[in-house]
Motif scaffolding. Structure first.
Motif, PDB file in Angstrom:
ATOM      1  N   THR A 234      11.190  96.836 -40.930  1.00 11.24           N
ATOM      2  CA  THR A 234      10.517  97.109 -42.202  1.00 11.24           C
ATOM      3  C   THR A 234      11.562  97.403 -43.276  1.00 11.24           C
ATOM      4  O   THR A 234      11.432  98.347 -44.056  1.00 11.24           O
ATOM      5  N   ASN A 235      12.586  96.604 -43.308  1.00  8.26           N
ATOM      6  CA  ASN A 235      13.687  96.752 -44.258  1.00  8.26           C
ATOM      7  C   ASN A 235      13.158  96.725 -45.702  1.00  8.26           C
ATOM      8  O   ASN A 235      12.598  95.713 -46.138  1.00  8.26           O
ATOM      9  N   PRO A 236      13.317  97.795 -46.483  1.00 11.40           N
ATOM     10  CA  PRO A 236      12.790  97.805 -47.852  1.00 11.40           C
ATOM     11  C   PRO A 236      13.327  96.680 -48.735  1.00 11.40           C
ATOM     12  O   PRO A 236      12.635  96.206 -49.631  1.00 11.40           O
ATOM     13  N   ALA A 237      14.549  96.225 -48.434  1.00 14.35           N
ATOM     14  CA  ALA A 237      15.148  95.178 -49.266  1.00 14.35           C
ATOM     15  C   ALA A 237      14.351  93.883 -49.226  1.00 14.35           C
ATOM     16  O   ALA A 237      14.277  93.157 -50.228  1.00 14.35           O
ATOM     17  N   MET A 238      13.722  93.570 -48.092  1.00 13.30           N
ATOM     18  CA  MET A 238      12.989  92.296 -48.016  1.00 13.30           C
ATOM     19  C   MET A 238      11.730  92.335 -48.875  1.00 13.30           C
ATOM     20  O   MET A 238      11.327  91.318 -49.440  1.00 13.30           O
ATOM     21  N   TYR A 239      11.106  93.496 -48.996  1.00 10.37           N
ATOM     22  CA  TYR A 239       9.929  93.593 -49.867  1.00 10.37           C
ATOM     23  C   TYR A 239      10.346  93.468 -51.336  1.00 10.37           C
ATOM     24  O   TYR A 239       9.649  92.835 -52.137  1.00 10.37           O
ATOM     25  N   ALA A 240      11.486  94.056 -51.675  1.00 14.31           N
ATOM     26  CA  ALA A 240      11.977  93.944 -53.054  1.00 14.31           C
ATOM     27  C   ALA A 240      12.299  92.497 -53.395  1.00 14.31           C
ATOM     28  O   ALA A 240      11.964  92.010 -54.487  1.00 14.31           O
ATOM     29  N   ARG A 241      12.928  91.777 -52.458  1.00 12.16           N
ATOM     30  CA  ARG A 241      13.251  90.365 -52.705  1.00 12.16           C
ATOM     31  C   ARG A 241      11.994  89.513 -52.831  1.00 12.16           C
ATOM     32  O   ARG A 241      12.017  88.469 -53.489  1.00 12.16           O
ATOM     33  N   ALA A 242      10.914  89.958 -52.193  1.00 15.14           N
ATOM     34  CA  ALA A 242       9.648  89.222 -52.278  1.00 15.14           C
ATOM     35  C   ALA A 242       8.871  89.576 -53.551  1.00 15.14           C
ATOM     36  O   ALA A 242       7.764  89.066 -53.753  1.00 15.14           O
ATOM     37  N   GLY A 243       9.439  90.451 -54.382  1.00 11.70           N
ATOM     38  CA  GLY A 243       8.798  90.790 -55.649  1.00 11.70           C
ATOM     39  C   GLY A 243       7.814  91.940 -55.560  1.00 11.70           C
ATOM     40  O   GLY A 243       7.036  92.152 -56.502  1.00 11.70           O
ATOM     41  N   LEU A 244       7.843  92.704 -54.470  1.00 13.86           N
ATOM     42  CA  LEU A 244       6.929  93.830 -54.298  1.00 13.86           C
ATOM     43  C   LEU A 244       7.646  95.143 -54.614  1.00 13.86           C
ATOM     44  O   LEU A 244       8.877  95.207 -54.626  1.00 13.86           O
ATOM     45  N   ASP A 245       6.869  96.181 -54.835  1.00 13.97           N
ATOM     46  CA  ASP A 245       7.434  97.516 -54.978  1.00 13.97           C
ATOM     47  C   ASP A 245       7.935  97.959 -53.608  1.00 13.97           C
ATOM     48  O   ASP A 245       7.149  98.085 -52.669  1.00 13.97           O
ATOM     49  N   ARG A 246       9.233  98.165 -53.489  1.00 16.64           N
ATOM     50  CA  ARG A 246       9.823  98.396 -52.169  1.00 16.64           C
ATOM     51  C   ARG A 246       9.288  99.650 -51.497  1.00 16.64           C
ATOM     52  O   ARG A 246       9.060  99.658 -50.282  1.00 16.64           O
ATOM     53  N   ASN A 247       9.082 100.712 -52.246  1.00 20.92           N
ATOM     54  CA  ASN A 247       8.599 101.957 -51.655  1.00 20.92           C
ATOM     55  C   ASN A 247       7.145 101.846 -51.193  1.00 20.92           C
ATOM     56  O   ASN A 247       6.788 102.269 -50.088  1.00 20.92           O
ATOM     57  N   GLU A 248       6.320 101.246 -52.036  1.00 20.06           N
ATOM     58  CA  GLU A 248       4.909 101.066 -51.680  1.00 20.06           C
ATOM     59  C   GLU A 248       4.774 100.168 -50.458  1.00 20.06           C
ATOM     60  O   GLU A 248       3.998 100.457 -49.533  1.00 20.06           O
ATOM     61  N   ALA A 249       5.522  99.059 -50.447  1.00 21.21           N
ATOM     62  CA  ALA A 249       5.414  98.103 -49.344  1.00 21.21           C
ATOM     63  C   ALA A 249       5.947  98.697 -48.039  1.00 21.21           C
ATOM     64  O   ALA A 249       5.353  98.505 -46.968  1.00 21.21           O
ATOM     65  N   THR A 250       7.058  99.408 -48.121  1.00 20.80           N
ATOM     66  CA  THR A 250       7.634 100.009 -46.917  1.00 20.80           C
ATOM     67  C   THR A 250       6.683 101.028 -46.309  1.00 20.80           C
ATOM     68  O   THR A 250       6.469 101.057 -45.082  1.00 20.80           O
ATOM     69  N   LYS A 251       6.102 101.854 -47.154  1.00 23.72           N
ATOM     70  CA  LYS A 251       5.146 102.855 -46.675  1.00 23.72           C
ATOM     71  C   LYS A 251       3.934 102.187 -46.035  1.00 23.72           C
ATOM     72  O   LYS A 251       3.459 102.605 -44.964  1.00 23.72           O
ATOM     73  N   ALA A 252       3.438 101.125 -46.674  1.00 24.45           N
ATOM     74  CA  ALA A 252       2.270 100.418 -46.133  1.00 24.45           C
ATOM     75  C   ALA A 252       2.587  99.780 -44.786  1.00 24.45           C
ATOM     76  O   ALA A 252       1.772  99.830 -43.854  1.00 24.45           O
ATOM     77  N   ALA A 253       3.771  99.171 -44.660  1.00 24.16           N
ATOM     78  CA  ALA A 253       4.142  98.502 -43.410  1.00 24.16           C
ATOM     79  C   ALA A 253       4.291  99.504 -42.266  1.00 24.16           C
ATOM     80  O   ALA A 253       3.799  99.282 -41.154  1.00 24.16           O
ATOM     81  N   ARG A 254       4.947 100.608 -42.522  1.00 21.19           N
ATOM     82  CA  ARG A 254       5.244 101.560 -41.454  1.00 21.19           C
ATOM     83  C   ARG A 254       4.016 102.329 -40.983  1.00 21.19           C
ATOM     84  O   ARG A 254       4.041 102.927 -39.906  1.00 21.19           O
ATOM     85  N   SER A 255       2.959 102.304 -41.770  1.00 18.14           N
ATOM     86  CA  SER A 255       1.709 102.952 -41.345  1.00 18.14           C
ATOM     87  C   SER A 255       0.627 101.929 -40.991  1.00 18.14           C
ATOM     88  O   SER A 255      -0.536 102.282 -40.814  1.00 18.14           O
ATOM     89  N   ASN A 256       1.034 100.662 -40.857  1.00 22.95           N
ATOM     90  CA  ASN A 256       0.099  99.570 -40.635  1.00 22.95           C
ATOM     91  C   ASN A 256      -0.279  99.450 -39.145  1.00 22.95           C
ATOM     92  O   ASN A 256       0.586  99.183 -38.305  1.00 22.95           O
ATOM     93  N   PRO A 257      -1.550  99.633 -38.775  1.00 23.73           N
ATOM     94  CA  PRO A 257      -1.950  99.517 -37.364  1.00 23.73           C
ATOM     95  C   PRO A 257      -1.637  98.148 -36.767  1.00 23.73           C
ATOM     96  O   PRO A 257      -1.309  98.045 -35.575  1.00 23.73           O
TER      97      PRO A 257
END
Length: 295
Positions: A234-257
């Motif tokens: 769940t590397n935050p850098a990949m969400y940033a490169r995809a144009g997403l908010d890195r903090n929001e995306a990382t939090k969502a991924a790490r709590s994703n069932p």
């Protein structure tokens, strides 16, 4: 160890390598155009799949997330195969260079070198960029081969290979996957099956002779990698490169069932093997569970 039996396994794997080995430079069609609307990882494997964030993305954004996640996973694969090759080379300094097991180790290193080329070219062909290591990670990876000995070497090999292998087997024939990526995974799974077999055999044959300290170290140290694997996936850098908010995306991924289910799927076979061979300590189990790889 039962040297004749280990040599027999190595001889069999060498025969398999002769019959089914690949040269990614010629066995993949690097000039074929990427297919419109195809993913670089199947959607169900992406770390954000099923979250509110994922559901709010356009199809193009989802494909871009899959591109960046694939580049991240392949980058991790390159780091690990580099580490494994250096550890195997260190081991060969004290092994019989005329033995079948040494020859298979060299063959495996050749496979891993080709895999690194294949992963690097796939990242470039996808239009993404590789993900690098931080300075502390580079220092750790530089020093690790000197500590990987005996059972710990084979456990480290399995941790680095089996989690990825299990997930790749889930993706092989997915109709939503880019053909280039599907072919890459088919090649990797075929050759990694031999590598995993060699490492598992190494663990099993050392069990009757390994000492208390070797067992204790091998049963505990792999637990230290559990949280790191979760963070790498769940590397935050990949969400940033995809144009997403890195903090929001990382939090969502790490709590994703759904992401948690993929983690458990990837670790289940390895976890059982380690447990069956007395290499899953209470500490290691707690760390893998904390990281989401165990229920």
């Amino acid at each position: 160890m039962s040297a004749p039996a280990r040599e027999a396994i190595a001889t069999r794997l060498l025969g398999g390598s002769v019959k089914r080995s690949y040269s990614p430079v010629v066995d993949l069609d690097w000039d074929a155009p990427l297919e419109e609307g195809k993913y670089f990882l199947p959607p169900r494997v992406c770390s954000l799949y099923g979250t509110d964030l994922w559901n709010g993305l356009s199809e193009e954004q989802r494909i871009e997330v899959s591109r960046q996640e694939m580049a991240n996973i392949l980058s991790i694969g390159i780091w690990f195969e580099n580490l494994l090759n250096r550890a195997l080379l260190q081991r060969l300094m004290t092994e019989d260079p005329a033995s079948a097991s040494s020859h298979y180790a060299l063959t495996e290193m050749g496979d891993e070198c080709r895999h690194m080329v294949m992963f690097g070219r796939a990242i470039e062909r996808s239009g993404a960029r590789p993900y690098g290591m931080s300075l502390p990670e580079r220092i750790i990876m530089l020093l690790l081969p000197f500590g990987l000995r005996g059972t710990l070497l084979w456990v480290a090999a399995l941790v680095g290979e089996e989690i990825f292998d299990a997930l790749q087997r889930e993706m092989l024939d997915d109709p939503e996957l880019q053909p280039l990526v599907s072919r890459l995974m088919r090649i990797h799974v075929t050759e990694e099956a031999r590598h995993i077999g060699f490492a598992r055999d190494g663990v099993v044959r050392r069990r009757p002779i390994r000492g208390r300290w070797e067992s204790m170290i091998a049963a505990n140290v792999h637990g230290l990698s559990a949280l790191r694997f979760k963070y790498l996936f769940t590397n935050p850098a990949m969400y940033a490169r995809a144009g997403l908010d890195r903090n929001e995306a990382t939090k969502a991924a790490r709590s994703n069932p759904n992401f948690h289910r993929m983690q458990v799927l990837g670790f289940s076979s390895l976890g059982k093997f380690l447990d069956d061979n007395g290499l899953m300590s209470r500490f290691a189990r707690s760390q893998w569970r904390r990281a989401g790889f165990l229920e």
